[in-house]
Design a protein around this motif. Structure first.
Motif, PDB file in Angstrom:
ATOM      1  N   VAL A 104      49.401  39.908  32.605  1.00  0.00           N
ATOM      2  CA  VAL A 104      47.877  40.401  32.758  1.00  0.00           C
ATOM      3  C   VAL A 104      47.226  39.148  33.465  1.00  0.00           C
ATOM      4  CG1 VAL A 104      48.198  38.389  30.837  1.00  0.00           C
ATOM      5  CG2 VAL A 104      46.735  40.279  30.649  1.00  0.00           C
ATOM      6  N   ALA A 105      46.994  38.186  33.841  1.00  0.00           N
ATOM      7  CA  ALA A 105      46.035  37.335  34.772  1.00  0.00           C
ATOM      8  C   ALA A 105      46.509  37.929  35.717  1.00  0.00           C
ATOM      9  CB  ALA A 105      47.132  35.828  34.658  1.00  0.00           C
ATOM     10  N   THR A 106      47.437  38.321  36.687  1.00  0.00           N
ATOM     11  CA  THR A 106      47.493  39.395  37.643  1.00  0.00           C
ATOM     12  C   THR A 106      46.600  40.501  37.563  1.00  0.00           C
ATOM     13  OG1 THR A 106      49.867  38.229  38.619  1.00  0.00           O
ATOM     14  CG2 THR A 106      49.178  39.926  39.172  1.00  0.00           C
ATOM     15  N   ALA A 107      47.053  41.096  36.816  1.00  0.00           N
ATOM     16  CA  ALA A 107      46.359  42.809  36.875  1.00  0.00           C
ATOM     17  C   ALA A 107      44.363  42.523  36.414  1.00  0.00           C
ATOM     18  CB  ALA A 107      46.308  43.554  35.373  1.00  0.00           C
ATOM     19  N   ALA A 108      44.320  40.752  36.054  1.00  0.00           N
ATOM     20  CA  ALA A 108      42.290  40.837  36.091  1.00  0.00           C
ATOM     21  C   ALA A 108      42.054  40.293  36.984  1.00  0.00           C
ATOM     22  CB  ALA A 108      42.954  39.476  34.636  1.00  0.00           C
ATOM     23  N   ASP A 109      43.408  39.762  38.214  1.00  0.00           N
ATOM     24  CA  ASP A 109      43.230  39.867  39.358  1.00  0.00           C
ATOM     25  C   ASP A 109      42.366  40.001  40.026  1.00  0.00           C
ATOM     26  OD1 ASP A 109      42.519  36.192  40.279  1.00  0.00           O
ATOM     27  OD2 ASP A 109      44.038  36.835  41.093  1.00  0.00           O
ATOM     28  N   LEU A 110      43.090  41.544  40.001  1.00  0.00           N
ATOM     29  CA  LEU A 110      42.744  42.535  40.916  1.00  0.00           C
ATOM     30  C   LEU A 110      41.469  43.184  40.712  1.00  0.00           C
ATOM     31  CD1 LEU A 110      43.675  45.654  42.795  1.00  0.00           C
ATOM     32  CD2 LEU A 110      44.837  45.992  40.506  1.00  0.00           C
ATOM     33  N   ALA A 111      41.247  43.029  39.696  1.00  0.00           N
ATOM     34  CA  ALA A 111      39.687  43.527  39.137  1.00  0.00           C
ATOM     35  C   ALA A 111      38.493  42.586  39.598  1.00  0.00           C
ATOM     36  CB  ALA A 111      39.413  43.076  37.581  1.00  0.00           C
ATOM     37  N   VAL A 112      38.932  41.153  39.713  1.00  0.00           N
ATOM     38  CA  VAL A 112      38.056  40.279  40.965  1.00  0.00           C
ATOM     39  C   VAL A 112      37.875  40.121  42.009  1.00  0.00           C
ATOM     40  CG1 VAL A 112      37.606  37.622  41.235  1.00  0.00           C
ATOM     41  CG2 VAL A 112      37.962  38.393  39.561  1.00  0.00           C
ATOM     42  N   SER A 113      38.985  40.505  42.771  1.00  0.00           N
ATOM     43  CA  SER A 113      39.273  40.983  44.383  1.00  0.00           C
ATOM     44  C   SER A 113      38.543  42.111  44.675  1.00  0.00           C
ATOM     45  CB  SER A 113      41.200  41.540  44.559  1.00  0.00           C
ATOM     46  OG  SER A 113      41.388  40.347  45.061  1.00  0.00           O
ATOM     47  N   ALA A 114      38.735  42.982  43.267  1.00  0.00           N
ATOM     48  CA  ALA A 114      37.986  44.385  43.808  1.00  0.00           C
ATOM     49  C   ALA A 114      36.371  44.948  43.822  1.00  0.00           C
ATOM     50  CB  ALA A 114      38.188  45.944  42.773  1.00  0.00           C
ATOM     51  N   LEU A 115      35.633  43.721  42.995  1.00  0.00           N
ATOM     52  CA  LEU A 115      34.253  43.960  42.684  1.00  0.00           C
ATOM     53  C   LEU A 115      34.063  42.804  43.343  1.00  0.00           C
ATOM     54  CD1 LEU A 115      34.268  43.570  38.734  1.00  0.00           C
ATOM     55  CD2 LEU A 115      33.250  46.233  40.114  1.00  0.00           C
ATOM     56  N   ASN A 116      34.723  41.334  43.597  1.00  0.00           N
ATOM     57  CA  ASN A 116      34.223  40.828  44.741  1.00  0.00           C
ATOM     58  C   ASN A 116      33.110  39.854  44.712  1.00  0.00           C
ATOM     59  OD1 ASN A 116      35.455  39.004  46.959  1.00  0.00           O
ATOM     60  ND2 ASN A 116      33.742  40.902  48.298  1.00  0.00           N
TER      61      ASN A 116
END
Length: 515
Positions: free
Chosen positions: A105-117
């Motif tokens: 779940v933390a790794t998936a959340a990190d994807l959102a941060v990378s996408a929105l930057n």
């Protein structure tokens, strides 16, 4: 206006089209991760550094081709090579370091941060992330300092940055007090005198190539009104020494820790004998080598008696606060002026996920800084949040997001259950070692770190055994030195680890031990 090059229209991760562009690439990444792990077949690749480097070199060429090969081929090739060449902390035989398997779940959340930057150096780059960071930092700080007037925390890259900030805040407080005496300036290659480190588990390592007790850079003198003195045990993290050097402070005064923890009586005696000066005492809640926790209430009493500032490096141990049973081991933590905690250790977050907590957010004001393009006075007066005072960094990823998602998904008790499980697993590992005549246990674990070695094995044999397991890709074990010599170190951070995994790890050690 130039027309974008063909083939780039679906390369951006953000915007309305971003999810559509990401979805097939994420599928490619997941597929390559699975194939790379299958290729590896264990906790890390066999063959040692040369073999891994050769495989990466072959996969990475050409590094900068004239014409790109497209995202699918690039991702499939390099992610598979990366996964093959990884030391996978999700494998139960990968237990060397405070290197956790991150939660999905933390790794998936990190994807959102990378996408929105988003970047947390100004509100107009991260409106929602800014608000979420403020809320989550305060909530975590309240766990550490439940009785503080206005608890707050800064997000850091980990214990090293947190410790650096703690010394910085103490230095600024000392300057305000205006008392001082001269000292030798610390240097990152300084060593602790040999008589103080010879029997100190977790002691900061000596400089490579320097004789014991010799300062690698030669003496420097520093003093003046408000010069801070740092006092810590030989068990303190090496970053305390580096932080003192970076901040131009005197070399820390080191107290021997032959039992693995800082002795309050020895601290009291040292503070009595040292000349009067503003003093920061550094205690540790979870040492890197053994997981030991200093006697925090007694150390806090000594600091109160001597009017010394107290910093507790709880980068490893602080997540015990999530546990309904183990939190008692951190009694006294809330009396510290600053506390370092990492959630990429016993919090199962992808790196980086560190914090520095304080009982009153007013203590953070020394970081206040002005850059007109980011936090102009009139913008701040108009109500735009000022973020530059939240870090020494400018461009800053919202690492708090994955933490916030994890807290919401698992809750305090959910994380506490994971903490309980790995600490119980470490106790079980110690039990298994004690039943095997061919293995020797250093001590019962305090957290999730267990030191052991083949019975009668000397330092050379222990070191060679560890490297042999690494070379064959069989197990990843750490190493730690105590007064009794060199030990293998197993740091249990996998919440899925089972008794059979622990038995298998010990069988590998026994099977690779040379007579």
């Amino acid at each position: 206006m130039p027309v974008p090059a063909s083939g780039t229209a679906r390369l951006l991760a953000g915007g309305h089209g971003g999810p559509g562009a990401l979805r097939p690439m994420v599928d490619t990444v997941l597929d390559a991760l699975a194939h790379g792990a299958a290729d590896r077949g264990g906790p890390l690749p066999s063959g040692g550094p040369a073999a891994v480097a050769r495989r990466i070199r072959d996969a990475a060429r050409p590094l900068i081709p004239d014409e790109g090969e497209g995202p699918d081929h690039a991702l499939r090739t390099l992610v598979r090579a990366l996964a093959y060449g990884a030391a996978d902390p999700a494998d139960p035989r990968c237990t060397a370091h405070l290197h956790c398997p991150p939660l999905a779940v933390a790794t998936a959340a990190d994807l959102a941060v990378s996408a929105l930057n988003p970047s947390l150096d100004s509100w107009d780059q991260a409106p929602a992330a800014c608000a979420l960071e403020a809320l989550t930092c305060r909530a975590l700080a309240e766990l550490v300092h439940p009785h503080g007037p206005a608890p707050d925390a800064l997000v850091t890259t980990g214990g090293t940055e947190s410790n650096h900030l703690a010394l910085l805040f103490a230095r600024e407080q000392a300057r305000a007090r205006g008392t001082a005496r001269p000292h030798d300036t610390a240097h990152p290659h300084d060593t602790v005198p040999a008589h103080e480190t010879a029997h100190a588990p977790d002691a900061a390592p000596a400089a490579r190539g320097a004789a014991p007790g010799v300062r690698g850079a030669g003496p420097r003198r520093m003093g003046g009104p408000g010069t801070l003195r740092v006092v810590c045990g030989g068990n303190a993290h090496h970053s305390i020494h580096r932080a003192a050097w970076l901040l131009g402070l005197p070399a820390p005064h080191i107290l021997p820790t032959p039992t693995g923890v800082l002795d309050p009586a020895a601290l009291h005696t040292a503070l009595d004998r040292l000349p009067d000066a503003p003093t920061l005492v550094v205690a540790t809640a979870g040492t890197t080598d053994t997981g030991a926790i200093d006697p925090l209430p007694e150390i806090a009493d000594v600091c109160d008696h001597h009017a010394a500032t107290l910093h507790i490096d709880a980068a490893y141990g602080a997540p015990l606060l999530f546990s309904d049973t183990l939190h008692k081991r951190l009694h006294g933590l809330d009396r510290a002026h600053t506390v370092a905690l990492d959630l990429h250790k016993l919090g199962w977050q992808p790196v980086a996920a560190g914090l520095l907590a304080v009982p009153d957010g007013a203590a953070l004001t020394p970081l206040a800084h002005r850059a007109d393009y980011l936090n102009a006075d009139d913008d701040t007066e108009a109500g735009l949040p000022d973020l530059l005072g939240r870090s020494l960094r400018t461009s800053r990823r919202p690492d708090i997001f994955k933490i916030a998602v994890t807290l919401r998904a698992l809750g305090r008790r959910g994380l506490g259950d994971l903490v309980d499980h790995v600490c119980a697993a470490a106790q079980h590992l110690a039990d298994l070692i004690e039943t095997r005549p061919g293995l020797q246990l250093y001590a019962r674990p305090t957290l999730s770190t267990v030191l052991f070695r083949p019975t009668g094995a000397g330092p050379g044999a222990v070191a060679a055994l560890r490297r042999r397991l690494l070379h064959h890709g069989a197990a990843v074990l750490g190493r730690a030195t105590t007064p009794e010599g060199l030990w293998l170190k197993a740091t249990v951070l996998n919440p899925h680890i089972q008794p059979g995994d622990l038995r298998g790890l010990l069988e590998l050690v026994e099977g690779n031990t040379t007579p």
